[in-house]
Write an enzyme that holds these catalytic residues in place. Sequence first.
Site, short mmCIF file in Angstrom:
data_model
loop_
_atom_site.label_atom_id
_atom_site.label_comp_id
_atom_site.label_asym_id
_atom_site.label_seq_id
_atom_site.Cartn_x
_atom_site.Cartn_y
_atom_site.Cartn_z
N HIS A 1 -0.03 20.57 5.87
CA HIS A 1 1.40 20.35 5.81
C HIS A 1 2.09 20.53 7.17
O HIS A 1 3.31 20.46 7.25
CB HIS A 1 2.04 21.29 4.78
CG HIS A 1 1.77 20.89 3.36
ND1 HIS A 1 0.49 20.64 2.91
CD2 HIS A 1 2.59 20.68 2.31
CE1 HIS A 1 0.55 20.30 1.63
NE2 HIS A 1 1.81 20.31 1.24
N ASP B 1 1.95 27.07 4.05
CA ASP B 1 1.36 25.88 3.44
C ASP B 1 0.16 25.36 4.22
O ASP B 1 -0.67 24.60 3.70
CB ASP B 1 2.40 24.77 3.26
CG ASP B 1 3.11 24.86 1.91
OD1 ASP B 1 2.58 25.58 1.02
OD2 ASP B 1 4.16 24.22 1.75
N HIS C 1 -3.60 -20.59 8.08
CA HIS C 1 -4.23 -20.37 6.76
C HIS C 1 -3.91 -21.52 5.81
O HIS C 1 -2.93 -21.44 5.05
CB HIS C 1 -3.74 -19.05 6.18
CG HIS C 1 -4.02 -17.87 7.05
ND1 HIS C 1 -3.28 -17.57 8.17
CD2 HIS C 1 -4.98 -16.91 6.96
CE1 HIS C 1 -3.78 -16.48 8.75
NE2 HIS C 1 -4.81 -16.06 8.03
N GLU D 1 5.73 7.77 -1.06
CA GLU D 1 6.36 7.69 0.27
C GLU D 1 6.36 6.26 0.81
O GLU D 1 7.35 5.79 1.39
CB GLU D 1 5.63 8.61 1.27
CG GLU D 1 5.70 10.09 0.96
CD GLU D 1 4.67 10.53 -0.08
OE1 GLU D 1 3.79 9.73 -0.46
OE2 GLU D 1 4.75 11.69 -0.52
N LEU E 1 -0.35 -7.07 4.11
CA LEU E 1 -0.35 -7.38 2.68
C LEU E 1 0.23 -6.23 1.85
O LEU E 1 -0.01 -5.06 2.13
CB LEU E 1 -1.78 -7.71 2.23
CG LEU E 1 -2.36 -8.96 2.89
CD1 LEU E 1 -3.85 -9.12 2.53
CD2 LEU E 1 -1.60 -10.21 2.49
N HIS F 1 -9.62 -20.20 3.61
CA HIS F 1 -8.56 -19.19 3.70
C HIS F 1 -7.84 -19.22 5.04
O HIS F 1 -6.61 -19.33 5.08
CB HIS F 1 -9.12 -17.78 3.45
CG HIS F 1 -8.20 -16.69 3.94
ND1 HIS F 1 -7.22 -16.15 3.16
CD2 HIS F 1 -8.08 -16.09 5.16
CE1 HIS F 1 -6.55 -15.25 3.86
NE2 HIS F 1 -7.06 -15.20 5.08
C1 LIG Z 1 -2.70 -4.74 5.27
C2 LIG Z 1 -3.49 -5.95 5.58
N1 LIG Z 1 -4.83 -5.87 5.57
C3 LIG Z 1 -5.58 -6.95 5.90
C4 LIG Z 1 -4.98 -8.12 6.25
C5 LIG Z 1 -5.82 -9.31 6.69
N2 LIG Z 1 -5.79 -10.34 5.65
C6 LIG Z 1 -4.98 -11.38 5.71
S1 LIG Z 1 -5.10 -12.38 4.37
C7 LIG Z 1 -6.31 -11.42 3.71
C8 LIG Z 1 -6.95 -11.79 2.40
C9 LIG Z 1 -5.94 -12.01 1.41
O1 LIG Z 1 -6.43 -12.54 0.26
P1 LIG Z 1 -5.39 -13.24 -0.70
O2 LIG Z 1 -4.18 -12.45 -0.74
O3 LIG Z 1 -6.09 -13.49 -1.97
O4 LIG Z 1 -5.05 -14.58 0.06
P2 LIG Z 1 -5.80 -15.97 -0.08
O5 LIG Z 1 -7.13 -15.82 0.61
O6 LIG Z 1 -5.94 -16.25 -1.51
O7 LIG Z 1 -4.93 -16.90 0.67
C10 LIG Z 1 -6.57 -10.33 4.53
C11 LIG Z 1 -7.59 -9.31 4.22
C12 LIG Z 1 -3.57 -8.16 6.23
N3 LIG Z 1 -2.89 -9.25 6.57
N4 LIG Z 1 -2.86 -7.08 5.87
#
Ligand SMILES: Cc1ncc(C[n+]2csc(CCOP(=O)(O)OP(=O)(O)O)c2C)c(N)n1
Length: 654
Positions: free
Chosen positions: A467, A463, A26, A405, A117, A256
């Site tokens: 649950h 519940d 990236h 959680e 992320l 990206h």
């Molecule tokens: C939970 C999760 N969902 C999806 C992805 C796949 N993914 C990696 S980077 C990205 C986009 C991220 O955008 P941003 O944080 O703005 O990074 P930039 O493109 O600016 O480097 C995605 C969807 C991931 N790594 N983790």
Amino acid sequence: MVLHSDLANAVRFLGVEAIEKAHSGHPGIVLGSADIATTLFKDILRIAPNHPDWINRDRFVLSAGHGAPLLYSLLYLTGYEDATLEGLKSLRQLDSKMAGHPEYGALSGIETTTGPLGQGLATSVGIALSERLAHNRFGDIIDYYTYALVGDGCLMEGISEEAISFAGHLKLNKLIVLWDNNSITIDGETSLSTETNQCARFEANGWNTIKVDGHNAESLFQAMQKAKESDKPTFISCKTIIGLGAPQKAGTSAVHGAPLGEEELKGVRRFFNWKEEPFSIPDNILNEWRKVAEEGDKAYQEWAQAFSKLPKDLKERMTAYYNRKIPDSFEADFKAFKETLLKEDKPLATRKASQKTLEVLVPLLPRLIGGSADLTPANYTKTPSSTSITKDDFSGNYINYGIREHLMAAVMNGISVSKAFIPYGGTFLAFLDYLKPALRLSALMKRQVIYVLTHDSIGVGEDGPTHQPIEQLASVRAMPDILVMRPADCVEVAECWELALKTQDKPSILALSRQALPRFRTTVDENLSQKGGYIASKEKETRQATLLATGSEVSLALEAQKLLWEKGIDTAVVSMPCLELFDEQDKSYQKEVLGTAPRVFIEALSSFGLHKYVGDNGKVVSMTSFGASAPEAKLKERFGFTPKAIVEIVSKMV
Ligand SMILES: Cc1ncc(C[n+]2csc(CCOP(=O)(O)OP(=O)(O)O)c2C)c(N)n1
Ligand SMILES: [Mg+2]
């Protein structure tokens, strides 16, 4: 004279050349965030690359984990011994320490695994909270800052909301979040999917916010300095251009996640006027970067001096904490406790047995930091020796996570990588899926995090099916590097807690019942749960059938055994508190326990993964649908978890 831009270019070009060589990675964030990262690593962070485990180092978490080459370049440039040029040249290759995303344990400068992320942001809340806890216990000798670099993606993930509101509430003012605000994600511009005013959002959660040009070193420096003085956590929005310098791709999603390619890379070189060979950094620039290590040595030595002057008992206490030492008295005290359990004659829910155990463990192990995601009175995670942590007082040992959680699990990861403490936290087993992505990182990072998951079957009763867990336990049993335990009575609960505490290289799950269960164990001399499965009640003479069960179904199996004996079917009962541990035993032990007679496995959860224990001719009595809302006894009848139903099944098999 070496300029900030020279330093930043060294980071940029090491990163993008590594990506080019790997044919994947990236480059966008590497080019776009290099200025932010350079200011942070060169002028702000207090780290000591020659003493990477320094307990009072500032922490940096690359929450946007796809920017891994940015971190690897910084670690090489600042002089971490294990971050080498060879490493950068083998980025993303098999057995390289520089994996596609930063992996905890691979390199000493990686504070936590990131890539999914939002996880890094939430984990950094746990790291920052650990600082407050350690500062409270040990004084000014612990006073580090935690910095997280997040992208648009981290801030869109749901976990970010939990993290931001929790950190704002606790006023974690030594947490500083840097936003690579480039308005681009994979699919294109962020306007495709969000309108959020991030600064307003952070402010609404009690944060200090600052906006800067993310390519202006002076403004970045001023902003970070100011952030350090705030009495609230700080969010710095750094406006950047993704893929800065790439002639065609800068400012677009095209940069990206794919290598720049020859032409674009040439353009980037022209843009930054960078003429060096790939992976070659001019001496003056490298020397300037390496001053970070020199200054780090000085900072570390000063700190070590201050540490040496601390009172002896404090030093010893800190050393014991950070070395994860279990006190010498533990064995004897815990054994004495287990003996008292043999007087437990009334049926006791395993969640309550867990609380009884914690009542002993919490005072014995001040390193334990408990908590619950707003189910304290149901999870029984709090003890008379537990005190809640508040924003004004971090002297406690219990965290009210609120109804968060996912954040709870990520914070526990953060506490765990900070080394001083062992975190445990509770919620209902049915809500395991709300925290699963962070639990997965506990396992991937091999961290000791203890999950107390109560209300572990249809035994929840009224519940109802929302649950009542069904597939949850099977899903975590499918996960590598985690102990999943479902104890069956108060003695097994104590044994499983003991295993969770002694297993320092894995997370553990304790699945516990809401409903009361009779004690069947009559001895505590040996931790029988340690083998994962053992004969709980032997056949009288010659085994004709074996009932295998876990948790609440062990007492059911024992009742069925009595009826089967009355019918002349000589039956043994095996308790299987931890399938993973049973699978690790010698084949001969496994054979002895399982026997050769027909086997029935009883577990009021999904059957997934259980058939291997009963063989081709065995049966699994399990849930094949979701549960229902009704009193527990009615549900057991409806779904076949009665002694009578088990007897009928076994009678047809022998
Ligand atoms: C939970 C999760 N969902 C999806 C992805 C796949 N993914 C990696 S980077 C990205 C986009 C991220 O955008 P941003 O944080 O703005 O990074 P930039 O493109 O600016 O480097 C995605 C969807 C991931 N790594 N983790
Ligand atoms: Mg972005």
